[in-house]
Design a protein around this motif. Structure first.
Motif, PDB file in Angstrom:
ATOM      1  N   LEU A 114     -65.580  22.071  20.450  1.00 57.29           N
ATOM      2  CA  LEU A 114     -65.701  22.602  19.409  1.00 57.29           C
ATOM      3  C   LEU A 114     -65.439  21.555  18.015  1.00 57.29           C
ATOM      4  CD1 LEU A 114     -65.825  24.979  17.501  1.00 57.29           C
ATOM      5  CD2 LEU A 114     -63.481  25.222  17.578  1.00 57.29           C
ATOM      6  N   LEU A 149     -68.292  20.008  15.344  1.00 55.57           N
ATOM      7  CA  LEU A 149     -68.288  20.266  14.257  1.00 55.57           C
ATOM      8  C   LEU A 149     -68.289  18.945  13.486  1.00 55.57           C
ATOM      9  CD1 LEU A 149     -65.620  22.975  14.023  1.00 55.57           C
ATOM     10  CD2 LEU A 149     -67.879  23.205  13.364  1.00 55.57           C
ATOM     11  N   SER A 150     -67.703  17.946  14.130  1.00 55.16           N
ATOM     12  CA  SER A 150     -67.678  16.417  13.422  1.00 55.16           C
ATOM     13  C   SER A 150     -68.868  15.739  13.721  1.00 55.16           C
ATOM     14  CB  SER A 150     -66.423  15.814  13.802  1.00 55.16           C
ATOM     15  OG  SER A 150     -66.521  15.486  15.261  1.00 55.16           O
ATOM     16  N   THR A 155     -59.633  17.365  13.563  1.00 54.86           N
ATOM     17  CA  THR A 155     -60.148  16.480  14.353  1.00 54.86           C
ATOM     18  C   THR A 155     -58.896  15.631  14.972  1.00 54.86           C
ATOM     19  OG1 THR A 155     -62.430  16.419  13.434  1.00 54.86           O
ATOM     20  CG2 THR A 155     -61.659  14.745  14.911  1.00 54.86           C
TER      21      THR A 155
END
Length: 379
Positions: free
Chosen positions: A39, A43-44, A127
């Motif tokens: 995930l 996202l990053s 993160t």
């Protein structure tokens, strides 16, 4: 040497339960880590984090394979497999190694593509939090799984534990690359991915090599072989224990044979009693089944035989490749002499026997000399 005071079947069952429970813990932990990392990686846009997630997913799959292999190995012997199914555990470990190598090669390919075609990366506080948590989880999980594997002699668990420890290092590398990017704007993502991939492939290859050694047949553990010989030689009638051969049918599952040296005045009944006692004693203390106990007789009736033996021993010991002489017996009336020599792998056994035979024959030309070459299979 492992002492098996409990029933051997119970010990095997307990071992299997420990492996399954440990593997279940590893599966759950790796699935959770893989989900969170995937995930965050998406996202990053971080390829290194995504590959780290893939690595955790492969670890979870490896744990599942270990569970299946342990269950198969624990099946009772049947007509087609009279020695049991213990070696199935080695096959599962081999499959785990193949999964790890495949995951590493796939990750390497993706990392190289990212080097050729770089993409922008966006790091958030989440993160870094996930990466720090992953490092701690994998570090303690690795120590737990590896130590458990060493206790129950499970190569699959030991490899999984070592792999988890590598993962902690890998996640640390990913975290450092994220910090470097945030601080200096330099993206090391793809390059860290290459390093991660190579570490994964190396770990898989080492595990595969180690498992292949088990399948092909490696030298038995010295502590076990020395312990078995010590137990045998505790019997007052036994002068020595030789030619110990252990056949491995899975972790902690050994069937073997051995020769013991007994006085030439013992009756067949007395020999039967002592060999059965040796078999029961070794099984109780080590769990090793001695399916065969052969006998060498040694001279007790005259001094001339002892003198001849000492001289032959001097001849044999002149050669570094002649490791041991045993099973010596000579009949001075019929002029017959027989003995075994353990030869190292440094010389062709036919050549070694011929050399020793000629030297002993030169010393005792009137004797019929029979020499058997033994392989250096156990300490």
């Amino acid at each position: 040497m492992k002492n098996t005071n409990m029933n051997v079947a119970d010990a095997v069952d307990n071992r299997n339960q420990v492996i399954v429970k440990t593997s279940i813990i590893g599966t759950i932990a790796n699935l959770l880590l893989a989900g969170f990392k995937a995930l965050v990686g998406v996202l990053s846009g971080s390829i290194a984090i995504i590959l780290d997630a893939v690595n955790n997913l492969s670890d979870a799959l490896s744990s599942v394979v270990t569970i299946v292999g342990t269950k198969l190995a624990g099946k009772m012997p049947d007509k087609e497999h009279p020695m049991g199914h213990g070696r199935a555990e080695y096959l599962s470990a081999l499959l785990v190694a193949a999964i790890i190598i495949y995951a590493g090669l796939t990750s390497l390919n993706e990392s190289i593509l990212k080097i050729v075609h770089p993409t922008e990366v966006k790091y958030e506080t989440l993160t870094l939090v996930v990466l720090v948590a992953a490092i701690f989880v994998k570090f303690f999980l690795g120590r737990f799984v590896k130590s458990t594997g060493e206790k129950v002699n499970s190569s699959a668990l030991i490899a999984s534990g070592a792999d988890a420890s590598f993962d902690a290092i890998i996640s640390t590398g990913v975290l450092l690359s994220a910090i470097v990017y945030i601080a200096f704007g330099i993206s090391l993502e793809a390059y860290v991915g290459v390093i991660i991939s190579l570490i994964i492939v190396k770990a898989g290859w080492e595990m595969m090599s180690d498992t292949l050694d088990d399948i092909l047949g490696r030298r038995p553990d010295r502590e076990l072989t020395v312990g078995i010989k010590r137990l045998i030689c505790e019997e007052p009638e036994v002068r020595g224990a030789y030619d110990l051969v252990l056949n491995n049918y899975g972790p902690n599952k050994f069937f073997g044979s051995v020769h013991v040296e007994l006085p030439d005045v013992m009756t067949v009944e007395e020999v039967d009693v002592i060999t059965r006692r040796i078999q029961a004693k070794v099984f109780k203390e080590t769990g090793v089944v001695l399916s065969g106990v052969g006998v060498y007789s040694f001279n007790t009736k005259n001094d001339e035989a002892a003198q001849i033996r000492n001289r032959v021993l001097e001849i044999v010991k002149q050669h570094d490749w002649a490791l041991q002489l045993h099973g010596f017996y000579v009949n001075t009336e019929t002029k017959e002499m027989r003995f075994d020599v353990v030869l190292s792998f440094e010389i062709n056994h036919t050549e070694g026997v011929e050399i020793i035979h000629n030297e002993v024959l030169t010393e005792y030309p009137e004797y019929d000399i029979q020499i058997a070459a033994d392989v250096d299979v156990a300490d």
